[in-house]
Design a protein around this motif. Structure first.
Motif, PDB file in Angstrom:
ATOM      1  N   ILE A   1      32.732  62.290  47.173  1.00 26.06           N
ATOM      2  CA  ILE A   1      33.381  62.072  48.444  1.00 26.06           C
ATOM      3  C   ILE A   1      33.503  61.086  49.542  1.00 26.06           C
ATOM      4  O   ILE A   1      34.370  60.855  49.455  1.00 26.06           O
ATOM      5  N   PHE A   2      32.480  60.295  48.857  1.00 30.30           N
ATOM      6  CA  PHE A   2      32.555  58.928  50.165  1.00 30.30           C
ATOM      7  C   PHE A   2      33.123  57.439  49.192  1.00 30.30           C
ATOM      8  O   PHE A   2      32.502  56.583  49.434  1.00 30.30           O
TER       9      PHE A   2
ATOM     10  N   PHE B   1      28.361  74.521  63.182  1.00 30.90           N
ATOM     11  CA  PHE B   1      29.022  75.907  62.569  1.00 30.90           C
ATOM     12  C   PHE B   1      27.917  76.672  62.550  1.00 30.90           C
ATOM     13  O   PHE B   1      29.204  77.660  62.086  1.00 30.90           O
TER      14      PHE B   1
ATOM     15  N   PHE C   1      27.359  59.775  57.542  1.00 31.86           N
ATOM     16  CA  PHE C   1      27.598  61.303  57.366  1.00 31.86           C
ATOM     17  C   PHE C   1      26.754  62.366  57.878  1.00 31.86           C
ATOM     18  O   PHE C   1      26.626  63.145  57.948  1.00 31.86           O
TER      19      PHE C   1
ATOM     20  N   HIS D   1      27.101  68.813  63.410  1.00 30.37           N
ATOM     21  CA  HIS D   1      27.650  69.192  62.565  1.00 30.37           C
ATOM     22  C   HIS D   1      27.199  71.200  61.978  1.00 30.37           C
ATOM     23  O   HIS D   1      27.789  72.416  62.441  1.00 30.37           O
TER      24      HIS D   1
ATOM     25  N   ARG E   1      35.501  66.719  55.158  1.00 28.41           N
ATOM     26  CA  ARG E   1      34.351  66.377  54.245  1.00 28.41           C
ATOM     27  C   ARG E   1      33.111  67.408  54.899  1.00 28.41           C
ATOM     28  O   ARG E   1      31.890  67.771  53.439  1.00 28.41           O
ATOM     29  N   ASN E   2      32.680  67.659  55.455  1.00 28.43           N
ATOM     30  CA  ASN E   2      31.950  68.262  56.174  1.00 28.43           C
ATOM     31  C   ASN E   2      31.781  69.753  56.012  1.00 28.43           C
ATOM     32  O   ASN E   2      31.363  70.562  54.859  1.00 28.43           O
ATOM     33  N   LEU E   3      33.241  70.081  55.225  1.00 26.92           N
ATOM     34  CA  LEU E   3      33.843  71.261  55.294  1.00 26.92           C
ATOM     35  C   LEU E   3      33.456  71.896  53.623  1.00 26.92           C
ATOM     36  O   LEU E   3      33.596  73.211  53.363  1.00 26.92           O
ATOM     37  N   MET E   4      33.833  70.512  52.918  1.00 23.37           N
ATOM     38  CA  MET E   4      33.677  71.228  51.453  1.00 23.37           C
ATOM     39  C   MET E   4      32.597  71.228  51.019  1.00 23.37           C
ATOM     40  O   MET E   4      31.224  71.737  50.148  1.00 23.37           O
TER      41      MET E   4
ATOM     42  N   GLN F   1      25.952  62.475  61.881  1.00 24.61           N
ATOM     43  CA  GLN F   1      26.686  63.599  62.304  1.00 24.61           C
ATOM     44  C   GLN F   1      26.491  64.888  61.639  1.00 24.61           C
ATOM     45  O   GLN F   1      26.719  66.100  62.406  1.00 24.61           O
ATOM     46  N   ARG F   2      25.466  65.155  60.341  1.00 25.77           N
ATOM     47  CA  ARG F   2      25.169  66.498  59.944  1.00 25.77           C
ATOM     48  C   ARG F   2      24.664  67.393  61.047  1.00 25.77           C
ATOM     49  O   ARG F   2      25.174  68.405  60.480  1.00 25.77           O
TER      50      ARG F   2
END
Lengths: 208, 208
Positions: free
Chosen positions: B178-179, B200, B189, B196, A154-157, B192-193
DNA sequence: ATTTAGTTTAACCATTTGGTCAAATTTATG
DNA sequence: CATAAATTTGACCAAATGGTTAAACTAAAT
């Protein structure tokens, strides 16, 4: 005459696409759509009874143009790196061809998230295929094989799509703030984005 | 009475912010703003003569809320990695506090890019400081020192801002597609962004 | 208490906007 | 050709919308 009818309907749809994408649902005027199509406003209502009906058709067309492609690529049997490459390449080409669609869809969906439901009914493909879950399984396999660092699908997309869409959707800000409103610099920037985004993403998840 | 005056004006601004951000310039109705503020429509025009004047004030406030922060962080004397961390952290906090502003500003700027000019006049800081060029120099220094891989400041900035903003601006799509419209999953989500996105980005440019 | 300045309101106005309708025109059909 | 069906138009309508105005109300200043 059938030929003329199709021509008129086609003209209306083209005009509606243009005006709706530029002005949004609330900003668009039926009169302007009629003018753009080169027809009378009454004729517009003859083909599409209400503004809402016409709008639904247009946003549906916009949505349909973008989502099937995503599904086909992410569901194919190639490696993660290849998927990133193919997806970004295809997606950026698609955006270049229809630069107003992403912002249009995002904005209208924010205005009325309800739209997404009717959009799903006509683009019945996403959820039932468990696409994201499958892609996540593939990801975790490659993680275990030591090919890529741990990351959630999900993060990657979201990252990939965001990196593709943002410079276009926020064009006025990027062009204005970063490039001092220099169109050429902005366009050159867009041209190198494909290579850059692919590099950036793969570089981030590739195991050293 | 001065006290009441400020209270009324404050109420109007709050209401205008809310309605404009939710419905956009073209979708917002003066009547709705007046209702939201709990006042009469004529009083609204008494304080802000036209819809355009009120809108200009609101979008200016929105813009001002977001851009000074960027400048201060990117212009500070910390390392690239630290800048990424501090910026993403601050920016995501800011977005969480004002989730409708990014989409609102982006959309209105697409509708009328002219707005950016008057926005610049009142936020006179960006271009003259050569902020991006300075950041780029710092970047290239760290590239030469072998700390990070080669990357251009413009690409990096667009990437970072895009990664921060996209999941919020495209909330209906991310949450919906997505969810499966699960609010809790979407909110988790978002939480945690921060971690992440920092990971990233740094992971992508860090020299092994 | 009266004036004065600022504030608030209800009623109103002109324009815009989505939408309708009957008539006219064009196209297909017997 | 004649008739029916589909297409196109100009004129029109009701509702919504941004904006105005004159009058009423409030609170402080003289």
């Amino acid at each position: 005459m059938v030929d003329n009818q199709e021509k008129t309907e086609e003209k209306i749809l083209k005009a509606a696409e243009e005006v709706f994408q530029k002005k949004g649902m609330t900003g668009a005027r039926m009169q302007e759509i009629a003018d753009t199509a080169g027809i009378n406003k009454a004729l517009l209502h003859y083909y599409y009874r209400t503004k809402d009906k016409l709008f639904e058709k247009v946003i549906n067309m916009a949505f349909s143009k973008f989502f099937p492609r995503v599904i086909n690529i992410m569901g194919s049997g190639i490696s993660v790196f290849e998927k990133i490459e193919v997806f970004v390449s295809n997606y950026l080409d698609l955006i270049a061809k229809h630069p107003f669609i992403p912002g249009f869809v995002i904005n209208e969906l924010n205005r009325n998230p309800q739209i997404l439901i009717s959009l799903f009914e006509k683009n019945i493909r996403l959820k039932e295929e468990g696409l994201i879950d499958k892609f996540n399984i593939q990801l975790q396999e490659e993680v275990e094989q030591g090919i890529i660092k741990p990351i959630d699908a999900r993060n990657l997309m979201v990252n990939i799509v965001g990196l593709c869409i943002f410079p276009i959707v926020a064009k006025p800000i990027v062009q204005g703030v970063i490039f001092g409103n220099d169109k050429k610099q902005y366009n050159d920037f867009l041209k190198q984005r494909k290579e850059h985004v692919i590099d950036f993403v793969i570089s981030s998840i590739k195991m050293d």
